[in-house]
Design a protein around this motif. Structure first.
Motif, mmCIF file in Angstrom:
data_model
loop_
_atom_site.group_PDB
_atom_site.id
_atom_site.type_symbol
_atom_site.label_atom_id
_atom_site.label_comp_id
_atom_site.label_asym_id
_atom_site.label_seq_id
_atom_site.Cartn_x
_atom_site.Cartn_y
_atom_site.Cartn_z
ATOM 1 N N VAL A 100 -4.729 -10.344 7.063
ATOM 2 C CA VAL A 100 -3.348 -9.833 6.266
ATOM 3 C C VAL A 100 -3.385 -8.761 7.671
ATOM 4 O O VAL A 100 -1.905 -8.760 7.841
ATOM 5 N N TRP A 190 -5.083 -3.163 -2.801
ATOM 6 C CA TRP A 190 -3.741 -4.466 -1.609
ATOM 7 C C TRP A 190 -2.389 -3.965 -1.360
ATOM 8 O O TRP A 190 -2.279 -3.756 -1.188
ATOM 9 N N ALA A 191 -1.815 -3.243 -2.623
ATOM 10 C CA ALA A 191 -0.963 -3.033 -2.412
ATOM 11 C C ALA A 191 -0.254 -1.545 -1.477
ATOM 12 O O ALA A 191 0.314 -1.881 -0.774
ATOM 13 N N CYS A 194 -1.611 -2.744 1.842
ATOM 14 C CA CYS A 194 -0.293 -3.172 3.263
ATOM 15 C C CYS A 194 0.705 -2.664 3.642
ATOM 16 O O CYS A 194 1.009 -2.610 4.102
ATOM 17 N N GLU A 484 -7.985 -8.020 -7.796
ATOM 18 C CA GLU A 484 -6.662 -7.742 -6.875
ATOM 19 C C GLU A 484 -6.336 -9.605 -6.177
ATOM 20 O O GLU A 484 -4.842 -9.256 -5.516
ATOM 21 N N MET A 485 -7.289 -10.393 -6.082
ATOM 22 C CA MET A 485 -7.036 -11.605 -4.922
ATOM 23 C C MET A 485 -6.925 -12.340 -5.707
ATOM 24 O O MET A 485 -6.232 -13.270 -5.320
ATOM 25 N N LEU B 322 2.478 -14.178 5.762
ATOM 26 C CA LEU B 322 3.591 -12.562 4.681
ATOM 27 C C LEU B 322 4.055 -13.839 3.726
ATOM 28 O O LEU B 322 3.964 -13.423 2.888
ATOM 29 N N TRP B 329 2.028 -14.172 -4.489
ATOM 30 C CA TRP B 329 1.786 -12.805 -5.227
ATOM 31 C C TRP B 329 2.833 -12.769 -6.300
ATOM 32 O O TRP B 329 2.933 -12.127 -7.537
ATOM 33 N N LYS B 334 -0.828 -12.870 -7.777
ATOM 34 C CA LYS B 334 -2.249 -12.315 -7.142
ATOM 35 C C LYS B 334 -1.889 -12.670 -5.828
ATOM 36 O O LYS B 334 -1.238 -13.915 -5.141
ATOM 37 N N PRO B 335 -2.448 -12.524 -4.104
ATOM 38 C CA PRO B 335 -2.553 -12.516 -3.006
ATOM 39 C C PRO B 335 -2.876 -13.679 -2.691
ATOM 40 O O PRO B 335 -4.005 -13.075 -1.865
ATOM 41 N N PRO B 337 -6.187 -15.540 -1.327
ATOM 42 C CA PRO B 337 -6.324 -15.988 -0.065
ATOM 43 C C PRO B 337 -6.232 -17.221 0.950
ATOM 44 O O PRO B 337 -5.661 -17.498 1.582
#
Lengths: 505, 505, 505
Positions: A100, A190-191, A194, A484-485, B322, B329, B334-335, B337
């Motif tokens: 990312v 994570w945030a 970014c 987190e993911m 993004l 998200w 959650k972002p 993968p």
């Protein structure tokens, strides 16, 4: 018929031949191709000089575009190295920071960073009464701090040359941006990551970049202060690697070490990575891309020095790798894979600044010292600084980045760099009679150190106050991938600790 | 001494200098190279115009050959993405479909496909009384359906230009061919897959390709019907990606969903992939190769627009990634993968058609919409269509491929494409005053949809009747690697269910 | 302003336009670029012929440098193939042999090997009263054995052309050097491997290389003995692959088979690899790099035959892969992944010598025979020779390397190679009327066989006497990673047998 015209442009004679009827055979060697018809189709109403000049432009466009893409691929190398040298339960998190950062960096540099770095060298300086900037590449008289043109690649920046420069420069920025992800791995929120990505691509990297490559004040140490050619960093030992490695240093310091890394008495524990083959693949990818990084930094293939740059890059990588391997083998009894790989990267980082200015034997020497330095650096960071750097990024990129720019000031042999930064004569290091070049290099290295450490420290500190940049202890203990993911890296192969505890993430 | 002559061609002056004796030193910058001697060795009896034209040909050969090889490497990207996003017990099967499709495709396209696609635009049309084709690149007056020359690259096709075009085009075909392997993964019978490979490389892909890139009828919507420049797909959003993604749709529909994918009430279950790091590596490889895919589609580096194409490609990839990450998200907390990676691919697919025709901000917009579209598309396919697409290929390539060609019709800004498809003036989209270009794009997208869905449906349906295209339930439950390939992907690491049951495969 | 000058060199007109003030817009297609200004900035005081010649040099520098880097990346391919096809407990050891051979090889070839191979063709021959060498590329009258100039790339070798040649040649050497690491995997002592690396890069490879590519005696079989064009190996089927594969043969023979490979009755047991996806990734990387390997071997992009070379390379790879897959499928009932991958490599090895001299259909035929040969070869080595070759390197590189050079003598079609090795006329094989070319090829293949087997046998035998080249039985049984490298490949995922036994390594 534009599409067909494109083909025509290449294949004019083939088409002519074919259209003449079935009697005409194919041309399996190209010996019968009629260059004149190609000339007419491409350069019909242009003079020979114009046509030759446009051919030269096309050669350099091919070169810069392809090396740019090679450098971009280094992102994959960093991803594999970092995921390989960290633990399986954080593997999705680690690989995604490397993924990312590319996208965040590209958009940040497109919107803001490129203009600050290459939009002239005025910025604050121009407020002091200097001439206003009127062009992307104009070099103002005076001292430049940052540029002010080219935001969003809009307006006049919608130009084939500017886009080409952007392509080449954005991948350097993203290389810098991805270096700290290794040092901060396995505990970074994570945030927070970014936002870090936006900060480095819009501010941290472009400002120092302007000073060195955008016509800013470090590039003018020569013309303004008489320090030989001013500060020189051919392909980014400092601009990319030291900035990255030193940002990794402050980040890892403020973030703190991973749980379990240090014992109560301060002694460190080994926390080995989970996938050596992937890490080695990543190292090879980095090596592959580094030829674009270094040889591409001529920005012109019509500068035939590219072959010397490429060979020096290769020699330093080999010497760094073997020096590190032999040193750890001697010290600890085994040719440790991670140190051997980091030795190669150290040699590459070190040769990045001087690669265009030194002969082959010097490249071997600079690389070998880089390999020794990375072993010493890793031990120093872990045992003396007590900072937890899971992949060795601080030593590989930070320490060796500084070594690289200094080595240029020592070993540049006076065969290249005539006119660099507007100063007559070729570039010579201390050993070849020019102590003031070494002085310029030391100043640049010092500025890089102070600038990066202070600005990145400030950033991480403020960010930590505002939002907190570290995951919770429980998340760290159980692995970052699920909380987190939202996804395990190795579903079905590695059991989540959440799963084995019967807990929700 | 031909070998030596080749060296001579490059290094004429070095050799002259060296042979003059030890007194003459090396030339470490190339400044002393005698270009005139090189001229004499390469172009002895040719005029300056001929020589300049041949240099231009060589530049374009270097460009097309290298970007062709970059595109070829995308096969590895698809392989890693698909194996990473599927389950470990089918990993050998999944990776081998991506590997073997290359070989089947190359031979099928060599024998048949290339001739149908580029062997003129006559085919059925010529039966209607039109002039017979007499050359590979001749554009017949009338409507073209398929070509008829160049089978097996034999005869007149044994030609450096034709071989170069083949090299570049065969890798596009193989990209299309490998897209459905992801959607049909984990339940496809190996023998059925092999026949599929022959079908798409010889028939499905080349026919539509002829209509768009081979001078066929969609390319003539402008010259024949007055719809502006006719249908334009710069680098294959439709020709490659939509054809691939829509074939994936009919294939996955006819093949049916994996056991366990849908509950009795029709609600889907997540079946996460087993290796996120490999999938991300694959995505990076695809990004890397995509610069060849898009920028290479000028077929000429003497067309300096390549830098705009490359930068647009990069911006759209970042924006797509993004946008998808932020959307998932926001939606799910959650972002994710896999969505973030698919978002990048979606942005890339979308920008593939318009990349040469739009400015930077538009590339960001098109990519971002692509990223949102892929998230919506995946949910739509799974929840509404109830089709099981393990890797999201239908949404990434199918939906975004169509979005890509339509976006060209909206946003083309009139700075490029003069004379395209034989129509005067630059290419403009709806927003820049040319509604008929958008009409041509919508027709092309519609034809792509109808053609691909119907022909691929027919193929899979007939094939299923004749030989059955799905593995047995028992094989699927126990993993395809042993029964289909005879080999576990991770021998010694992942235990076969056959083994743990004590059964023979 | 040298850095700016570089940019200027590319972007002269952009800068001129920008500096003329804000009124001037960007140039989004490059149509307004003033080629004449570029000409003046690059070639100010040079004649048009000189400028055209220097453009041609730049084209060839771009070409050779980029294909050189592609070939270098093949090291990563070998690493992944070999680690994928061997067992998990040795994975760090296997991958590190492929990594470290690069560095050892580079330094060995830099110090010694390059000079022996390309530093003229005199060597021992010159002791016999011939003219002394006086230049790197001078071809002495008489029979050449090895060169004597260019050690450490110092002195006159500090030259852009010589460095370019070094870059291209060193990656061929390292390809050869990494081939045996697969055949000797899982039982080779690390220290012994390191010394092997020095031996092959300084002696074994360069000497035979000099005979074929350095103007040595095999290249002179034509001019000295009248055997048509003398021995020809376009891109290294013998020089690189057969030398590598035959060295693998003697090494694996002397090292002995892995414990458990053969039963007491001599029948072999399968010892499958632990990671098919990585092995396939490696195969794709090799395919990718092979286009540099083969097409790059013109050393000049101004030789447009590069497109034929590239297409032939691709066709042979596809045919080899499918032939091997179909054969094993027929013989054993499953399309075995490792054989299918090795079939592709076999096709690539086979086409490497003849790729520039044959039409497309012949490339398919040569590749297909290569694919069949590798299956037969693997069975022959295992069942008849009783040699343990974990990855099939002997068959892929050894047998197919010999097949490649012989196939050139059969199928060369007389369309290319005029003047090769100083002999008039194009190169023709036996089927095209030139039996003496086949004779030269058979002599070269025979010399390669005898030279490599005897010298490598001698080396391994002596080394084994002096230091022992095999690890202890206990180390082999428990996995080499801990005792040899000090690090597990998959820490936390694969449990060391030392750990599970509670023993120290």
């Amino acid at each position: 018929m534009k599409r067909e015209m494109s083909i025509l442009a290449i294949l004019t004679l083939i088409i002519l031949a074919f259209n003449a009827g079935v009697a005409l055979a194919g041309d399996p060697t190209g010996a019968n191709l009629d260059g004149k018809a190609t000339y007419e189709s491409l350069y019909a109403n242009q003079s020979l000089k114009e046509a030759v000049g446009r051919n030269a432009l096309a050669i350099n466009f091919v070169w810069v575009l392809l090396v740019g893409v090679l450098i971009l691929f280094m992102q994959a190398g960093f991803a594999m190295v970092e995921v390989g040298f960290t633990r399986a339960l954080n593997a999705a998190h680690v690989v995604m920071t490397n993924f990312v950062i590319f996208s965040i960096g590209v958009l940040g540099f497109w919107a803001v960073g490129f203009a600050l770095m290459f939009g002239g060298a005025g910025g604050l300086a121009s407020l002091g009464g200097l001439d206003p900037l009127n062009g992307l590449f104009e070099i103002v008289k005076g001292w430049g701090i940052f540029g002010t043109k080219g935001f969003f690649l809009s307006g006049d920046a919608y130009d084939v040359g500017v886009f080409l420069l952007f392509l080449f420069q954005v991948v350097f920025m993203d290389t810098m941006a991805t270096i700290p992800t290794g040092a901060l791995a396995e505990r970074w929120k994570w945030a927070a990551f970014c936002i870090y990505g936006l900060f480095v691509s819009t501010i941290l990297y472009p400002i120092f970049g302007n000073w060195v490559w955008g016509g800013g004040w470090l590039a003018k140490l020569g013309s303004n202060l008489g320090l030989s050619h001013g500060y020189i960093d051919f392909a980014g030992s400092s601009v990319v690697h030291a900035v990255g490695g030193l940002t990794a240093l402050t980040g890892a310091y403020i973030l703190g070490s991973r749980i379990g890394k240090f014992n109560k008495d301060g002694s460190p524990n080994a926390m080995p990575g989970h996938n050596i083959p992937l890490a080695i693949l990543g190292t090879f990818i980095l090596l592959f891309g580094w030829f674009g990084f270094n040889a591409g930094s001529t920005l012109a293939a019509t500068d035939l020095r590219i072959s010397v740059v490429a060979v020096n890059t290769m020699l330093a990588s080999a010497a760094g790798s073997l020096a590190a391997m032999l040193l750890v083998w001697g010290l600890f009894g085994k040719p440790d894979p991670s140190m051997t790989a980091n030795g190669m990267l150290a040699g590459l980082v070190a040769i990045t600044a001087p690669c265009a200015f030194v002969p082959a034997w010097t490249a071997v020497l600079i690389g070998a010292i880089g390999g020794l330095l990375v072993v010493g650096g890793v031990l120093f960071v872990e045992h003396k600084l007590k900072i937890d750097d899971p992949v060795g990024a601080i030593s590989v990129h930070g320490f060796n980045g500084l070594w690289g720019v200094i080595s240029l000031g020592i070993f540049a042999d006076g065969t290249y760099g005539t006119g660099w930064n507007g100063v007559d004569g070729a570039v010579r290091g201390f050993l070849f009679g020019d102590a003031s070049q070494l002085a310029a290099q030391l100043i640049g290295a010092g500025v890089c150190l102070v600038y990066t450490l202070s600005l990145s420290y400030l950033f991480f500190k403020v960010q930590d106050k505002i939002m907190g940049i570290r995951v919770s202890e429980r998340q760290e203990l159980l692995g970052l991938d699920i909380p987190e993911m939202g996804s395990l890296a190795y579903h079905g192969l590695v059991t989540s600790k959440f799963e084995s505890r019967g807990e929700a993430a």
